[in-house]
Design a protein around this motif. Structure first.
Motif, PDB file in Angstrom:
ATOM      1  N   ASN A  24       0.854  -1.183   0.000  1.00  0.00           N
ATOM      2  CA  ASN A  24       0.000   0.000   0.000  1.00  0.00           C
ATOM      3  C   ASN A  24       0.891   1.235   0.000  1.00  0.00           C
ATOM      4  OD1 ASN A  24      -1.946   1.962   0.410  1.00  0.00           O
ATOM      5  ND2 ASN A  24      -3.107   0.718   1.846  1.00  0.00           N
ATOM      6  N   LYS A  25       0.517   2.229  -0.762  1.00  0.00           N
ATOM      7  CA  LYS A  25       1.331   3.445  -0.898  1.00  0.00           C
ATOM      8  C   LYS A  25       1.334   4.296   0.371  1.00  0.00           C
ATOM      9  CE  LYS A  25       2.382   2.366  -5.030  1.00  0.00           C
ATOM     10  NZ  LYS A  25       3.590   1.602  -5.196  1.00  0.00           N
ATOM     11  N   ILE A  26       0.422   4.042   1.308  1.00  0.00           N
ATOM     12  CA  ILE A  26       0.386   4.826   2.546  1.00  0.00           C
ATOM     13  C   ILE A  26       1.624   4.564   3.401  1.00  0.00           C
ATOM     14  CG2 ILE A  26      -0.880   3.165   3.966  1.00  0.00           C
ATOM     15  CD1 ILE A  26      -1.360   6.989   3.880  1.00  0.00           C
ATOM     16  N   PHE A  27       2.311   3.440   3.148  1.00  0.00           N
ATOM     17  CA  PHE A  27       3.517   3.148   3.907  1.00  0.00           C
ATOM     18  C   PHE A  27       4.649   4.117   3.568  1.00  0.00           C
ATOM     19  CE2 PHE A  27       1.457  -1.060   4.340  1.00  0.00           C
ATOM     20  CZ  PHE A  27       1.385  -1.064   5.728  1.00  0.00           C
ATOM     21  N   VAL A  75      -6.993   6.472   6.478  1.00  0.00           N
ATOM     22  CA  VAL A  75      -6.678   5.487   5.446  1.00  0.00           C
ATOM     23  C   VAL A  75      -6.877   4.075   5.986  1.00  0.00           C
ATOM     24  CG1 VAL A  75      -4.813   4.544   4.031  1.00  0.00           C
ATOM     25  CG2 VAL A  75      -5.129   7.009   4.199  1.00  0.00           C
ATOM     26  N   PHE A  76      -6.473   3.824   7.229  1.00  0.00           N
ATOM     27  CA  PHE A  76      -6.649   2.500   7.815  1.00  0.00           C
ATOM     28  C   PHE A  76      -8.122   2.130   7.919  1.00  0.00           C
ATOM     29  CE2 PHE A  76      -7.489  -0.111  11.571  1.00  0.00           C
ATOM     30  CZ  PHE A  76      -6.794  -1.256  11.222  1.00  0.00           C
ATOM     31  N   VAL A  77      -8.955   3.055   8.368  1.00  0.00           N
ATOM     32  CA  VAL A  77     -10.390   2.774   8.505  1.00  0.00           C
ATOM     33  C   VAL A  77     -11.003   2.498   7.137  1.00  0.00           C
ATOM     34  CG1 VAL A  77     -12.606   3.819   9.131  1.00  0.00           C
ATOM     35  CG2 VAL A  77     -10.656   3.992  10.678  1.00  0.00           C
ATOM     36  N   ARG A  78     -10.644   3.264   6.138  1.00  0.00           N
ATOM     37  CA  ARG A  78     -11.163   3.027   4.777  1.00  0.00           C
ATOM     38  C   ARG A  78     -10.759   1.650   4.259  1.00  0.00           C
ATOM     39  NH1 ARG A  78     -10.284   8.733   1.605  1.00  0.00           N
ATOM     40  NH2 ARG A  78     -11.907   9.879   2.717  1.00  0.00           N
ATOM     41  N   GLU A  79      -9.503   1.293   4.437  1.00  0.00           N
ATOM     42  CA  GLU A  79      -9.027  -0.015   3.984  1.00  0.00           C
ATOM     43  C   GLU A  79      -9.705  -1.137   4.763  1.00  0.00           C
ATOM     44  OE1 GLU A  79      -6.845  -1.072   1.530  1.00  0.00           O
ATOM     45  OE2 GLU A  79      -6.981   0.984   0.808  1.00  0.00           O
ATOM     46  N   TYR A  80      -9.881  -0.956   6.057  1.00  0.00           N
ATOM     47  CA  TYR A  80     -10.505  -1.978   6.899  1.00  0.00           C
ATOM     48  C   TYR A  80     -11.950  -2.207   6.481  1.00  0.00           C
ATOM     49  CZ  TYR A  80     -12.024  -4.411  11.116  1.00  0.00           C
ATOM     50  OH  TYR A  80     -12.531  -5.327  11.993  1.00  0.00           O
ATOM     51  N   LYS A  83     -11.992  -3.939   2.953  1.00  0.00           N
ATOM     52  CA  LYS A  83     -11.653  -5.363   3.035  1.00  0.00           C
ATOM     53  C   LYS A  83     -12.739  -6.135   3.764  1.00  0.00           C
ATOM     54  CE  LYS A  83      -6.800  -4.810   2.595  1.00  0.00           C
ATOM     55  NZ  LYS A  83      -5.778  -5.630   2.157  1.00  0.00           N
ATOM     56  N   GLY A  84     -13.412  -5.502   4.707  1.00  0.00           N
ATOM     57  CA  GLY A  84     -14.500  -6.167   5.413  1.00  0.00           C
ATOM     58  C   GLY A  84     -15.649  -6.481   4.487  1.00  0.00           C
ATOM     59  N   ARG A  85     -15.955  -5.576   3.580  1.00  0.00           N
ATOM     60  CA  ARG A  85     -17.014  -5.813   2.596  1.00  0.00           C
ATOM     61  C   ARG A  85     -16.602  -6.868   1.580  1.00  0.00           C
ATOM     62  NH1 ARG A  85     -17.959  -0.208   0.288  1.00  0.00           N
ATOM     63  NH2 ARG A  85     -16.234   0.308   1.611  1.00  0.00           N
ATOM     64  N   ASP A  86     -15.334  -6.827   1.175  1.00  0.00           N
ATOM     65  CA  ASP A  86     -14.860  -7.794   0.178  1.00  0.00           C
ATOM     66  C   ASP A  86     -14.749  -9.197   0.768  1.00  0.00           C
ATOM     67  OD1 ASP A  86     -14.710  -5.726  -1.586  1.00  0.00           O
ATOM     68  OD2 ASP A  86     -12.538  -5.452  -1.391  1.00  0.00           O
ATOM     69  N   ALA A  87     -14.430  -9.298   2.047  1.00  0.00           N
ATOM     70  CA  ALA A  87     -14.213 -10.598   2.664  1.00  0.00           C
ATOM     71  C   ALA A  87     -15.503 -11.228   3.175  1.00  0.00           C
ATOM     72  CB  ALA A  87     -13.230 -10.464   3.822  1.00  0.00           C
ATOM     73  N   ALA A  88     -16.600 -10.483   3.195  1.00  0.00           N
ATOM     74  CA  ALA A  88     -17.864 -11.024   3.690  1.00  0.00           C
ATOM     75  C   ALA A  88     -18.379 -12.094   2.732  1.00  0.00           C
ATOM     76  CB  ALA A  88     -18.896  -9.905   3.826  1.00  0.00           C
TER      77      ALA A  88
END
Length: 99
Positions: A24-27, A75-80, A83-88
């Motif tokens: 991730n580019k945020i790093f 950024v962390f909350v958006r990614e979380y 990914k939560g929606r994608d992993a459901a």
């Protein structure tokens, strides 16, 4: 001790930039912050007559830290959430299924 802590922060920043930035580019931002933090600690050790964590310098660094932390949290909350929606699972498991 300032030099050891500063050196560890610089190494952590380099690891974030060169190893984890592929994920991730945020790093890049996080690693850059750690580089600044490490440099700040080293400069604080090299300039014992000036306390860089107090006064206006300290206030400026604390504001910079708060700004970077706020961006990283957003950024962390958006990614979380993404990914939560994608992993459901699409279909809920049936009764008796273990998964």
């Amino acid at each position: 001790m300032d030099f050891l802590f500063g050196g560890v922060m610089v190494v952590a920043g380099l690891i974030l930039i060169f190893s984890l930035s592929k994920e991730n580019k945020i790093f890049y931002l996080a690693g850059g912050y750690f580089l600044v933090l490490g440099g700040w600690w080293i400069a604080n050790g090299l300039l014992p007559e000036v306390d860089l964590f107090a006064g206006s310098w300290g206030l400026g660094f604390k504001c910079f830290t708060a700004l970077v932390l706020a961006v990283l949290v957003v950024v962390f909350v958006r990614e979380y959430r993404k990914k939560g929606r994608d992993a459901a699972p699409k279909d809920p498991p049936k009764d008796g299924d273990s998964f």
